[in-house]
Design a protein around this motif. Structure first.
Motif, PDB file in Angstrom:
ATOM      1  N   VAL A  98       1.685 -16.610-114.479  1.00 50.78           N
ATOM      2  CA  VAL A  98       0.801 -15.975-115.454  1.00 50.78           C
ATOM      3  C   VAL A  98       0.892 -14.455-115.384  1.00 50.78           C
ATOM      4  CG1 VAL A  98      -1.623 -15.595-116.063  1.00 50.78           C
ATOM      5  CG2 VAL A  98      -0.806 -17.912-115.598  1.00 50.78           C
ATOM      6  N   PHE A  99       0.984 -13.908-114.171  1.00 50.83           N
ATOM      7  CA  PHE A  99       0.897 -12.457-114.017  1.00 50.83           C
ATOM      8  C   PHE A  99       2.248 -11.744-113.943  1.00 50.83           C
ATOM      9  CE2 PHE A  99      -3.234 -13.845-112.112  1.00 50.83           C
ATOM     10  CZ  PHE A  99      -4.049 -13.263-113.067  1.00 50.83           C
ATOM     11  N   ILE A 100       3.325 -12.443-113.625  1.00 50.39           N
ATOM     12  CA  ILE A 100       4.623 -11.767-113.518  1.00 50.39           C
ATOM     13  C   ILE A 100       5.061 -11.112-114.826  1.00 50.39           C
ATOM     14  CG2 ILE A 100       7.107 -12.206-113.278  1.00 50.39           C
ATOM     15  CD1 ILE A 100       6.536 -13.931-110.890  1.00 50.39           C
ATOM     16  N   PRO A 101       4.835 -11.734-116.016  1.00 48.74           N
ATOM     17  CA  PRO A 101       5.304 -11.081-117.249  1.00 48.74           C
ATOM     18  C   PRO A 101       4.801  -9.665-117.461  1.00 48.74           C
ATOM     19  CG  PRO A 101       4.738 -13.362-117.711  1.00 48.74           C
ATOM     20  CD  PRO A 101       4.311 -13.090-116.292  1.00 48.74           C
ATOM     21  N   VAL A 102       3.628  -9.335-116.937  1.00 52.74           N
ATOM     22  CA  VAL A 102       3.093  -7.985-117.131  1.00 52.74           C
ATOM     23  C   VAL A 102       3.576  -7.018-116.046  1.00 52.74           C
ATOM     24  CG1 VAL A 102       0.969  -8.196-115.761  1.00 52.74           C
ATOM     25  CG2 VAL A 102       0.977  -6.774-117.823  1.00 52.74           C
ATOM     26  N   SER A 103       4.292  -7.518-115.040  1.00 57.14           N
ATOM     27  CA  SER A 103       4.675  -6.666-113.908  1.00 57.14           C
ATOM     28  C   SER A 103       5.599  -5.533-114.330  1.00 57.14           C
ATOM     29  CB  SER A 103       5.339  -7.503-112.804  1.00 57.14           C
ATOM     30  OG  SER A 103       6.545  -8.095-113.270  1.00 57.14           O
ATOM     31  N   GLY A 104       6.536  -5.802-115.234  1.00 59.35           N
ATOM     32  CA  GLY A 104       7.456  -4.762-115.672  1.00 59.35           C
ATOM     33  C   GLY A 104       6.744  -3.635-116.404  1.00 59.35           C
ATOM     34  N   TRP A 105       5.801  -3.995-117.272  1.00 59.87           N
ATOM     35  CA  TRP A 105       5.048  -2.982-118.021  1.00 59.87           C
ATOM     36  C   TRP A 105       4.206  -2.137-117.067  1.00 59.87           C
ATOM     37  CZ3 TRP A 105       0.102  -1.327-118.832  1.00 59.87           C
ATOM     38  CH2 TRP A 105      -0.128  -0.522-119.956  1.00 59.87           C
ATOM     39  N   ILE A 106       3.541  -2.784-116.122  1.00 55.96           N
ATOM     40  CA  ILE A 106       2.694  -2.054-115.174  1.00 55.96           C
ATOM     41  C   ILE A 106       3.541  -1.132-114.300  1.00 55.96           C
ATOM     42  CG2 ILE A 106       1.211  -2.334-113.144  1.00 55.96           C
ATOM     43  CD1 ILE A 106       0.043  -4.804-114.434  1.00 55.96           C
ATOM     44  N   ALA A 107       4.723  -1.599-113.883  1.00 55.04           N
ATOM     45  CA  ALA A 107       5.599  -0.763-113.051  1.00 55.04           C
ATOM     46  C   ALA A 107       6.051   0.474-113.806  1.00 55.04           C
ATOM     47  CB  ALA A 107       6.804  -1.581-112.590  1.00 55.04           C
ATOM     48  N   ASP A 108       6.405   0.319-115.095  1.00 54.39           N
ATOM     49  CA  ASP A 108       6.820   1.476-115.892  1.00 54.39           C
ATOM     50  C   ASP A 108       5.645   2.416-116.152  1.00 54.39           C
ATOM     51  OD1 ASP A 108       9.476   0.825-116.070  1.00 54.39           O
ATOM     52  OD2 ASP A 108       9.319  -0.166-118.018  1.00 54.39           O
ATOM     53  N   ARG A 109       4.468   1.849-116.336  1.00 58.16           N
ATOM     54  CA  ARG A 109       3.299   2.667-116.700  1.00 58.16           C
ATOM     55  C   ARG A 109       2.759   3.463-115.516  1.00 58.16           C
ATOM     56  NH1 ARG A 109      -0.200   5.541-117.254  1.00 58.16           N
ATOM     57  NH2 ARG A 109      -2.020   5.520-118.629  1.00 58.16           N
ATOM     58  N   PHE A 110       2.698   2.854-114.334  1.00 59.46           N
ATOM     59  CA  PHE A 110       2.069   3.501-113.183  1.00 59.46           C
ATOM     60  C   PHE A 110       3.049   3.898-112.083  1.00 59.46           C
ATOM     61  CE2 PHE A 110      -1.198   0.767-115.092  1.00 59.46           C
ATOM     62  CZ  PHE A 110      -2.179   1.713-115.347  1.00 59.46           C
ATOM     63  N   GLY A 111       4.309   3.526-112.222  1.00 61.89           N
ATOM     64  CA  GLY A 111       5.307   3.842-111.200  1.00 61.89           C
ATOM     65  C   GLY A 111       5.528   2.672-110.269  1.00 61.89           C
ATOM     66  N   PRO A 112       6.783   2.230-110.089  1.00 57.77           N
ATOM     67  CA  PRO A 112       7.040   1.020-109.299  1.00 57.77           C
ATOM     68  C   PRO A 112       6.626   1.124-107.846  1.00 57.77           C
ATOM     69  CG  PRO A 112       9.095   2.117-109.910  1.00 57.77           C
ATOM     70  CD  PRO A 112       8.013   2.780-110.696  1.00 57.77           C
ATOM     71  N   ARG A 113       6.756   2.305-107.228  1.00 60.28           N
ATOM     72  CA  ARG A 113       6.396   2.426-105.808  1.00 60.28           C
ATOM     73  C   ARG A 113       4.897   2.206-105.607  1.00 60.28           C
ATOM     74  NH1 ARG A 113       4.463   6.728-102.636  1.00 60.28           N
ATOM     75  NH2 ARG A 113       5.047   6.654-100.416  1.00 60.28           N
ATOM     76  N   ARG A 114       4.071   2.831-106.453  1.00 61.60           N
ATOM     77  CA  ARG A 114       2.626   2.683-106.334  1.00 61.60           C
ATOM     78  C   ARG A 114       2.193   1.237-106.564  1.00 61.60           C
ATOM     79  NH1 ARG A 114      -0.927   6.410-110.156  1.00 61.60           N
ATOM     80  NH2 ARG A 114       0.159   7.979-108.895  1.00 61.60           N
ATOM     81  N   VAL A 115       2.753   0.612-107.595  1.00 62.56           N
ATOM     82  CA  VAL A 115       2.406  -0.779-107.903  1.00 62.56           C
ATOM     83  C   VAL A 115       2.847  -1.698-106.768  1.00 62.56           C
ATOM     84  CG1 VAL A 115       2.822  -2.693-109.490  1.00 62.56           C
ATOM     85  CG2 VAL A 115       2.489  -0.387-110.387  1.00 62.56           C
TER      86      VAL A 115
END
Length: 468
Positions: free
Chosen positions: A63-80
């Motif tokens: 359920v949650f993996i599909p949004v992982s790419g968007w969140i990584a681009d939006r907030f930065g992959p290291r922080r996420v």
């Protein structure tokens, strides 16, 4: 910092650090299967029904993996990535404190939220730092340390379950998670944020509903966990949600799940045909510990010491993958090895209590060799031709499909046992039910063969180094 920066040019360093997250997730997955009978006794549940402790976590991942790419681009992959490790580790502690099935499932769902961000975003951190020529080396190093999880998981899980409690197998994630956080904070700098565009909220809701309803419906077929009509409604709504999600994804510019990636042959084959392989292979870690403990009478620690042979074989294969791909290429390796790997699972149907443990150990180790080769080959080839601006979407889709496949593997194993029990009119699964489960799993794995045969002979040659 210049010394640290120069080290980070070596993809093996970044891969080894990111692999700490994969180690933790794989360790968790393998210890749960080993501890399942003990968990069932403590919580007053049927061991077969308690597969919900595995599938609830996997559904949350899907359920949650599909949004992982968007969140990584939006907030930065290291922080996420760091926040994901923190959530996963904290949820692991809560699982170990659970006093009933409801709280156990709730904590596993929270753990799935952390894992959904942790693994694909960690993979994205690596993929954005390597060239196509470095991809095979990077993916091999990424998966080698991660394999220590399933290697150590069964024996550690069994020993902790017998000596302390099943709860202790979840608490071991706490020091591992703390180490992973320290390594990422110290050695991996933040990458530039990218504009992911507007969040496809409708797509995320549709795909989340589809995956959750389908897995939940399949999980409850013939299990008496819910009324029969609830299962039928869940499956029907899941199929409708899937159709709606596909239609929606084809109409929006930046969909939550970018189906256009499947048009890339080297990505589409491991995502579609490879899913069948993963489903069959995903049934093995569920069926095997239950067979050894419920039918053969082994303790949790004894079962763990035998089943870790599978992961040990996988670890031994890793240094051989590059030479094999260079010599034979992706197509030939995937075609021939799919047959060998399927046979390696189906042959487990021959196990019976008269087999000496060392013989079972040898068969499982041999099977681990072929499955490791197949998984790493598919994982590497999938990113061979994906353009840089599509990497976040590709890692999200890859993670979703892989975890959905694992969830379906557990469902396949539990459904086969339930069907056998219904057929024979027994209250508990016996040797015959487990034997049928291994055969069915092997046949499902073999179903990926036609897709592999359709690959071009020079597929992903730039990555494998194969020269015809």
């Amino acid at each position: 910092m210049s010394g640290t920066s120069s080290k980070l040019r070596d993809p093996r360093i970044v891969a080894a650090i990111v692999a700490s997250a994969l180690f933790m997730q794989n360790l968790d997955s393998s210890v749960v299967a080993t501890a399942l009978p003990s968990m069932a006794r403590d919580l007053g549940q049927d061991p077969v029904h308690l597969s919900v402790a595995i599938t609830s976590y996997l559904v949350a991942l899907c359920v949650f993996i599909p949004v992982s790419g968007w969140i990584a681009d939006r907030f930065g992959p290291r922080r996420v990535f760091m926040w994901a490790i923190l959530v996963f580790t904290g949820a692991s502690a809560l699982v170990g404190l659970a006093q009933g099935l409801g709280t156990l499932v709730g904590a596993r769902v929270l753990q799935g939220l952390g894992g959904a961000m942790m693994v694909p975003v960690g993979r994205l951190l690596l993929l954005r730092r390597v060239s196509k020529e470095e991809l095979l080396t990077a993916m091999t190093w990424l998966t080698m340390p991660a394999l220590l999880g399933p290697v150590l998981g069964p024996p550690i899980g069994g020993l902790l379950t017998d000596a302390v409690s099943w709860r202790a197998v979840f608490w071991i994630n706490i020091p591992v998670g703390a180490l992973g956080l320290l390594l990422v904070w110290r050695f991996i700098p933040e990458m530039e944020k990218q504009d992911p565009g507007p969040l496809d909220t409708r797509g995320l809701i549709l795909w989340g509903l589809a995956l959750a309803l389908l897995v939940s419906g399949l999980e409850t077929i013939g299990r008496s966990l819910l009324p029969g009509w609830v299962t039928v409604v869940a499956l029907g709504l899941g199929l409708l949600a899937t159709v709606a999600a596909v239609l929606h994804s084809r109409q929006v510019v930046r969909p939550a799940v970018d189906l256009s990636l499947l048009a890339i042959p080297t990505f589409g084959m491991p995502m579609l045909s490879g899913t069948l392989f993963r489903v069959g292979a995903g049934a093995l870690p569920f069926l095997l510990p239950l067979t050894l403990q419920l039918v053969f009478g082994l303790s949790a620690s004894g079962s763990g010491l035998v089943t870790f042979a599978t992961a040990l074989g996988a670890l031994v294969m890793k240094p051989l993958i590059r030479p094999l791909l260079q010599r034979f290429g992706f197509r030939r390796v995937l075609v021939v090895n799919s047959v060998l790997a399927a046979a390696g699972v189906a042959v487990c149907a021959l196990f019976n209590p008269a087999w000496p443990p060392i013989a079972i150990f040898a068969v499982l180790a041999a099977g681990g060799l072929s499955r490791s080769l197949q998984f790493t080959s598919m994982a590497t080839m999938a990113f061979a031709d994906v353009p840089q601006n599509k990497l976040a979407a590709a890692t999200a889709m890859t993670g979703t499909i892989q975890q959905f496949s694992v969830a379906l593997g557990v469902v396949l194993g539990s459904l086969t046992l339930a069907a056998g029990m219904e057929w024979r009119g027994t209250a508990a699964p016996g040797l015959a039910e487990f034997q049928a489960g291994f055969v069915v799993a092997g046949l499902v794995m073999l179903a990926m063969l036609p897709g592999a045969l359709r690959l071009k002979r020079d597929a992903a040659a730039r990555v494998s180094g194969h020269q015809g």
